[in-house]
Design an enzyme around this catalytic site. Structure first.
Site, PDB file in Angstrom:
ATOM      1  N   GLU A  69      38.343  27.752  37.063  1.00  0.00           N
ATOM      2  CA  GLU A  69      38.805  27.944  38.463  1.00  0.00           C
ATOM      3  C   GLU A  69      37.919  28.638  39.245  1.00  0.00           C
ATOM      4  OE1 GLU A  69      42.750  29.028  41.135  1.00  0.00           O
ATOM      5  OE2 GLU A  69      42.896  28.738  38.913  1.00  0.00           O
ATOM      6  N   ASN A  72      41.273  25.375  44.807  1.00  0.00           N
ATOM      7  CA  ASN A  72      42.536  25.680  45.303  1.00  0.00           C
ATOM      8  C   ASN A  72      42.074  24.909  46.893  1.00  0.00           C
ATOM      9  OD1 ASN A  72      44.342  27.080  44.032  1.00  0.00           O
ATOM     10  ND2 ASN A  72      42.418  28.249  43.938  1.00  0.00           N
ATOM     11  N   GLU A 126      43.420  21.606  43.194  1.00  0.00           N
ATOM     12  CA  GLU A 126      44.643  22.392  43.167  1.00  0.00           C
ATOM     13  C   GLU A 126      45.665  22.598  44.407  1.00  0.00           C
ATOM     14  OE1 GLU A 126      44.151  25.733  40.583  1.00  0.00           O
ATOM     15  OE2 GLU A 126      42.629  24.812  39.133  1.00  0.00           O
ATOM     16  N   ASP A 156      49.770  23.055  41.651  1.00  0.00           N
ATOM     17  CA  ASP A 156      49.493  24.433  41.290  1.00  0.00           C
ATOM     18  C   ASP A 156      50.807  25.190  41.272  1.00  0.00           C
ATOM     19  OD1 ASP A 156      48.198  26.580  40.401  1.00  0.00           O
ATOM     20  OD2 ASP A 156      47.181  26.929  42.395  1.00  0.00           O
ATOM     21  N   GLU A 169      49.180  29.184  33.410  1.00  0.00           N
ATOM     22  CA  GLU A 169      48.711  30.148  33.903  1.00  0.00           C
ATOM     23  C   GLU A 169      49.157  31.558  33.496  1.00  0.00           C
ATOM     24  OE1 GLU A 169      47.232  29.109  38.220  1.00  0.00           O
ATOM     25  OE2 GLU A 169      49.250  28.610  38.134  1.00  0.00           O
TER      26      GLU A 169
END
Length: 567
Positions: free
Chosen positions: A346, A405, A437, A467, A524
């Site tokens: 990420e 993101n 995300e 997310d 996560e």
């Protein structure tokens, strides 16, 4: 209850009438220095209230009411004859009316009783004033207070929301119009904030209208207690509130609203704020606040946006950093639980602002969203990450799937899919190894542009991850309708799975449902070996967190992976 502008106008008129009545008594009964001095004081008070009273806070008007009562009592004592004394006492009728127009029934009654007791005591000490006259005058003033209180209560009920006892839309419009009308003359400030409860419809649907009503009353009580004197709060629609903040700039209002919004209990809410600009109508101020509220909701909700904010130094520095390519990217590894290998990353943006140090990522994104830089920021991060990962694959053959993101404001831009496709084509990075995300909140049913953008990108092979799932108002029932390929379970949820058996069972159920819908699951926030073993056991596909690795520049991450492979 009246606004400060109306209070100043009404009370200054009462002082003026009292002063003129006293002057007429002096002219008719001969020169009386003490009474004349009281008349001059009343006329000066009228001038002061007319000139500056509109700028005072509501609480300040207790003082001129008490002073007016004292002036009347003194006038009764020094009046030249009994008739003049009764005339002076009758001026209290204006002050009683003012008290019930200005304040709630309890405070107004306190003012009325104070005024009556002073004037009554002064009257009974005067020779020639019959007790029956005093009692009759008191009875008339008390009746006047009761009637005024009743009429004010009935009139104000048409301007109040029955559920929360706040102002309603009509009451807000009247208060806002009065405030705006007085600003050009006073040169004062005014800001308007609109508040909208996030996911209120889902709360109503899942827990029933009674729970929704409780939430609305909680919000009303919270904001009513937290606001400074002179501010006003209204419920203007089902789950939308408005706050008037006289005397505050937009920045001051934003600080206040953000402080209350984040520190007080109650449902999450989004806020939009606008500051009055000279020449604006009340409707224009509200429209700009609505525009800011829409921006807050489009950016993912649970945030506060100020419209028309002056560009601060931080924004100028960020724009310059984007122009100069000074922002840096770091990559956090994502572990495939079946093989134990790092198969993805990420990307996270980092900015060391010259002279100030590192800027927290959440502040960086919030500033970019508020000031129209989020598209540039998102594109710069995507291009940097794709370029680095494409070069890594070309030089080593190693392919790491990229997660990035995406802001709700980016998705709301019709040009966003074209920008993503252009970056992928320019860098040679495959769409099938790109994961956008997004939080579930930006994929609400009313976010049609966001959903459309994701469908467009999925059509060319881009993957979508939901997310932060497992917090807020996450809805299992909507997973089959969202354009998604991957579910990322929030770190706060993962942190408790080894200490709360019910959480572990909930995670197992979420994973089972996700797999039934052909969704991969990323856990996560995995920080311990125990958490890693549990999320592997319940069927999560991937894990991400400090146990697998912290965010670092890509060369550092690759070196760590090479060392681990060598061992």
């Amino acid at each position: 209850m009246a606004t400060p502008r109306a209070m100043a106008a009404t009370l200054s008129t009462s002082y003026l009438v009292g002063g003129i009545a006293g002057v007429l008594v002096v002219l008719g009964a001969g020169f009386h220095p003490a009474l004349l001095a009281l008349c001059v004081a009343a006329l000066v008070g009228a001038a002061v209230l007319h000139r500056w009273g509109r700028c005072w806070p509501r609480v300040a008007f207790h003082v001129p009411l008490v002073v007016g009562s004292a002036l009347v009592s003194c006038a009764v004592l020094v009046a030249p004859d009994p008739v003049s004394a009764v005339v002076a006492a009758s001026v209290l009728s204006f002050l009683v009316l003012d008290a019930y127009l200005f304040f709630d029934r309890l405070l107004a009654t306190a003012h009325a009783l104070l005024a009556l007791s002073g004037a009554t005591a002064a009257l009974v000490t005067r020779d020639g004033v019959e007790l029956a006259t005093v009692v009759g005058l008191d009875a008339v003033l008390i009746a006047l207070g009761v009637v005024t209180s009743t009429l004010v209560a009935r009139a104000s009920s048409a301007e109040r929301d029955p559920l929360t006892d706040l102002l309603n839309r009509r009451g807000l419009d009247l208060a806002l119009h009065a405030e705006v009308a007085g600003l050009p003359a006073s040169g004062g400030r005014l800001s308007v904030a609109l508040l909208d409860l996030d996911h209120f419809e889902e709360l109503n649907d899942s827990l029933g209208p009674e729970a929704g009503d409780r939430a609305l009353r909680l919000v009303a009580d919270t904001w009513r207690r937290a606001l400074p004197p002179g501010a006003a709060v209204a419920r203007v629609s089902g789950d939308e509130f408005a706050v008037l903040l006289p005397g505050m700039t937009g920045q001051q209002a934003r600080s206040l609203v953000e402080g209350v919004r984040t520190a007080k209990p109650g449902p999450a809410l989004s806020a939009g704020i606008a500051e009055y600009v000279l020449g604006d109508s009340s409707a224009q101020v509200v429209r700009r606040a609505e525009r800011a509220l829409f921006a807050a909701k489009s950016a993912g909700r649970d945030r506060c946006v100020l419209d028309g904010d002056e560009t601060p130094d931080l924004v100028r520095d960020l724009a310059a950093a984007l122009d100069a390519g000074e922002l840096r990217t770091q990559f956090q590894p994502i572990l495939q639980l079946g093989t134990g290998l790092v198969v993805g990353v990420e990307v996270l943006v980092r900015w060391h602002r010259p002279g100030h140090g590192p800027v927290p990522a959440q502040d960086l994104v919030a500033v970019a969203e508020e000031h129209g830089l989020v598209d540039r920021l998102g594109e710069a991060v995507l291009r940097s990450a794709c370029t680095q990962l494409a070069e890594l694959h070309a030089s080593t053959g190693r392919r790491l799937r990229l997660g990035i993101n995406v802001s709700g404001l980016e998705l709301a831009d019709p040009c966003y899919p074209d920008r993503v496709r252009a970056v992928l084509a320019e860098t040679g990075w495959p769409a099938s190894e790109t994961v956008l995300e997004v939080t579930e909140s930006v994929l609400d049913a009313d976010s049609l542009a966001a959903v459309s953008a994701l469908h467009s990108l999925r059509a060319v092979g881009v993957l979508v991850a939901i997310d932060d799932f497992g917090t807020g108002y996450s809805s299992l029932s909507r997973l089959d309708t969202l354009p998604a390929d991957i579910l990322k379970v929030d770190a706060d949820f993962t942190a408790t799975v080894t200490t709360a058996p019910r959480r572990a069972q909930m995670l197992r159920s979420i994973v089972g449902l996700a797999h039934a819908l052909e969704l991969d699951v990323v856990a996560e926030g995995v920080e311990t070996a125990e958490q890693l073993e549990l999320v592997r056991r319940v069927g999560c596909t991937y894990a991400q967190g400090w146990l697998a690795g912290r965010p670092v520049p890509l060369p550092e991450l690759v070196a760590a992976l090479d060392r681990a492979r060598a061992v």
